[in-house]
Design a protein around this motif. Structure first.
Motif, PDB file in Angstrom:
ATOM      1  N   LYS A   1       0.812  -1.222   0.000  1.00 24.53           N
ATOM      2  CA  LYS A   1       0.000   0.000   0.000  1.00 24.53           C
ATOM      3  C   LYS A   1       0.845   1.271   0.000  1.00 24.53           C
ATOM      4  CE  LYS A   1      -0.682   0.259   5.028  1.00 24.53           C
ATOM      5  NZ  LYS A   1      -1.685   0.215   6.118  1.00 24.53           N
ATOM      6  N   TYR A   2       2.117   1.164   0.406  1.00 22.78           N
ATOM      7  CA  TYR A   2       2.978   2.349   0.439  1.00 22.78           C
ATOM      8  C   TYR A   2       3.590   2.656  -0.927  1.00 22.78           C
ATOM      9  CZ  TYR A   2       2.507   2.010   5.472  1.00 22.78           C
ATOM     10  OH  TYR A   2       1.987   1.958   6.743  1.00 22.78           O
ATOM     11  N   GLN A   3       3.446   1.737  -1.858  1.00 20.11           N
ATOM     12  CA  GLN A   3       3.930   1.932  -3.229  1.00 20.11           C
ATOM     13  C   GLN A   3       5.395   2.367  -3.258  1.00 20.11           C
ATOM     14  OE1 GLN A   3       1.062   4.701  -4.869  1.00 20.11           O
ATOM     15  NE2 GLN A   3      -0.389   3.067  -5.318  1.00 20.11           N
ATOM     16  N   GLY A   4       6.183   1.686  -2.466  1.00 21.96           N
ATOM     17  CA  GLY A   4       7.611   1.986  -2.401  1.00 21.96           C
ATOM     18  C   GLY A   4       7.965   2.721  -1.126  1.00 21.96           C
ATOM     19  N   ILE A   5       8.957   2.213  -0.406  1.00 23.55           N
ATOM     20  CA  ILE A   5       9.406   2.818   0.854  1.00 23.55           C
ATOM     21  C   ILE A   5      10.877   3.186   0.714  1.00 23.55           C
ATOM     22  CG2 ILE A   5       9.817   2.389   3.315  1.00 23.55           C
ATOM     23  CD1 ILE A   5       7.482   0.407   3.222  1.00 23.55           C
ATOM     24  N   PRO A   6      11.256   4.423   1.043  1.00 17.35           N
ATOM     25  CA  PRO A   6      12.677   4.799   0.983  1.00 17.35           C
ATOM     26  C   PRO A   6      13.521   3.833   1.809  1.00 17.35           C
ATOM     27  CG  PRO A   6      11.321   6.738   1.341  1.00 17.35           C
ATOM     28  CD  PRO A   6      10.406   5.545   1.473  1.00 17.35           C
ATOM     29  N   LYS A   7      14.696   3.519   1.315  1.00 19.04           N
ATOM     30  CA  LYS A   7      15.545   2.532   1.976  1.00 19.04           C
ATOM     31  C   LYS A   7      15.819   2.890   3.428  1.00 19.04           C
ATOM     32  CE  LYS A   7      19.439  -0.445   0.882  1.00 19.04           C
ATOM     33  NZ  LYS A   7      20.483  -0.760  -0.121  1.00 19.04           N
ATOM     34  N   GLU A   8      15.981   4.196   3.709  1.00 18.46           N
ATOM     35  CA  GLU A   8      16.295   4.613   5.075  1.00 18.46           C
ATOM     36  C   GLU A   8      15.108   4.433   6.026  1.00 18.46           C
ATOM     37  OE1 GLU A   8      15.304   8.403   2.682  1.00 18.46           O
ATOM     38  OE2 GLU A   8      16.364   6.500   2.377  1.00 18.46           O
ATOM     39  N   ASP A   9      13.903   4.270   5.482  1.00 23.09           N
ATOM     40  CA  ASP A   9      12.713   4.095   6.317  1.00 23.09           C
ATOM     41  C   ASP A   9      12.273   2.635   6.418  1.00 23.09           C
ATOM     42  OD1 ASP A   9      12.580   6.857   6.650  1.00 23.09           O
ATOM     43  OD2 ASP A   9      11.250   7.128   4.927  1.00 23.09           O
ATOM     44  N   PHE A  10      12.906   1.768   5.632  1.00 23.27           N
ATOM     45  CA  PHE A  10      12.424   0.386   5.548  1.00 23.27           C
ATOM     46  C   PHE A  10      12.499  -0.342   6.890  1.00 23.27           C
ATOM     47  CE2 PHE A  10      13.174  -4.172   4.809  1.00 23.27           C
ATOM     48  CZ  PHE A  10      11.962  -4.489   4.213  1.00 23.27           C
ATOM     49  N   TYR A  11      13.566  -0.116   7.647  1.00 23.55           N
ATOM     50  CA  TYR A  11      13.725  -0.809   8.933  1.00 23.55           C
ATOM     51  C   TYR A  11      12.516  -0.581   9.840  1.00 23.55           C
ATOM     52  CZ  TYR A  11      15.267  -1.564  13.755  1.00 23.55           C
ATOM     53  OH  TYR A  11      15.330  -1.948  15.073  1.00 23.55           O
TER      54      TYR A  11
END
Length: 233
Positions: A192-202
């Protein structure tokens, strides 16, 4: 002599948000309502909602990391999250994806950790940090898990994914369905987020872990108790 005023919001230190409004926002967060929708429903600024959602995710990650090591029957597996599959590149070497190790205790919680690779050394670091040697481990046939024997694992059972096998024939207890269930849940939820920035994935990964572990429980009540004891700041 003047008495000290009660804090405006006992759940958040030095918050400009009223306690009533914060509880409303927390309820929406626990119901897995997106920040955009929560801003519309509460009348709060989108940046304000994003800030509080971020603080809640940080707290959730802290709770997940503080959980005690697992014992009993524990599964171990890894999966890849992120970019779409590159044509011709499959499996554990898929480029452009984030590697995540997962350890679920059967009938209990799951623990996840982002990893730089799927080597034996990395997989054993994850397992040694979160599973007891008295555990009965279930994995697939990947060579990275060979180290479990050297580590001193009580028992280690394998399932061969290479043969499209997820439950060993004749031994229904030998499977890794628990972690496969989590992978499916997490990936479906993150779509649903249609892509999450790598720095926020954790933080988003840990939120998936926390929500999965809270299934069947009242997450809103749990978070209220947690934040009364340790307010956000």
């Amino acid at each position: 002599m003047s008495s000290k005023k009660a804090p405006k919001n006992k759940y958040v230190t030095n918050s400009h948000l009223s306690e009533r409004k914060f509880r409303e926002l927390l309820r929406l967060f626990c119901a897995d309502v997106t920040a955009l929708s929560a801003a519309s429903l509460t009348g709060l600024n989108r940046n304000t909602v994003n800030r509080y959602y971020g603080l809640l995710r940080v707290r959730i990650a802290e709770i997940c990391e503080a959980d005690s090591p697992f014992d009993g029957e524990v599964e171990a597996d890894e999966s890849h999250f992120g970019a779409r599959r590159v044509r011709g590149v499959r499996g554990r070497g898929a480029r452009g994806k984030t590697i995540v190790f997962g350890l679920p205790k059967r009938g209990g919680k799951v623990y996840t950790r982002i990893a730089p690779d799927v080597t034996r050394r990395t997989s054993m670091q994850v397992i040694e940090g979160k599973a007891s040697k008295d555990s009965i481990m279930y994995t697939d046939g990947f060579a990275s898990y060979d180290g479990l024997v050297d580590w001193g694992c009580k028992r280690h059972y394998r399932v061969s994914h290479g043969e499209n096998e997820f439950v060993e024939r004749g031994n229904p207890g030998n499977h890794i369905n628990g972690i496969e269930s989590f992978w499916g849940y997490a990936k479906n939820r993150l779509v649903k987020y249609q892509g999450i920035p790598k720095e926020d994935f954790y933080l988003h990964l840990k939120e998936c872990e926390f929500r999965f572990n809270m299934r069947g429980r009242d997450m809103y009540r749990f978070m209220l108790r947690e934040l009364r004891e340790r307010p956000l700041n």
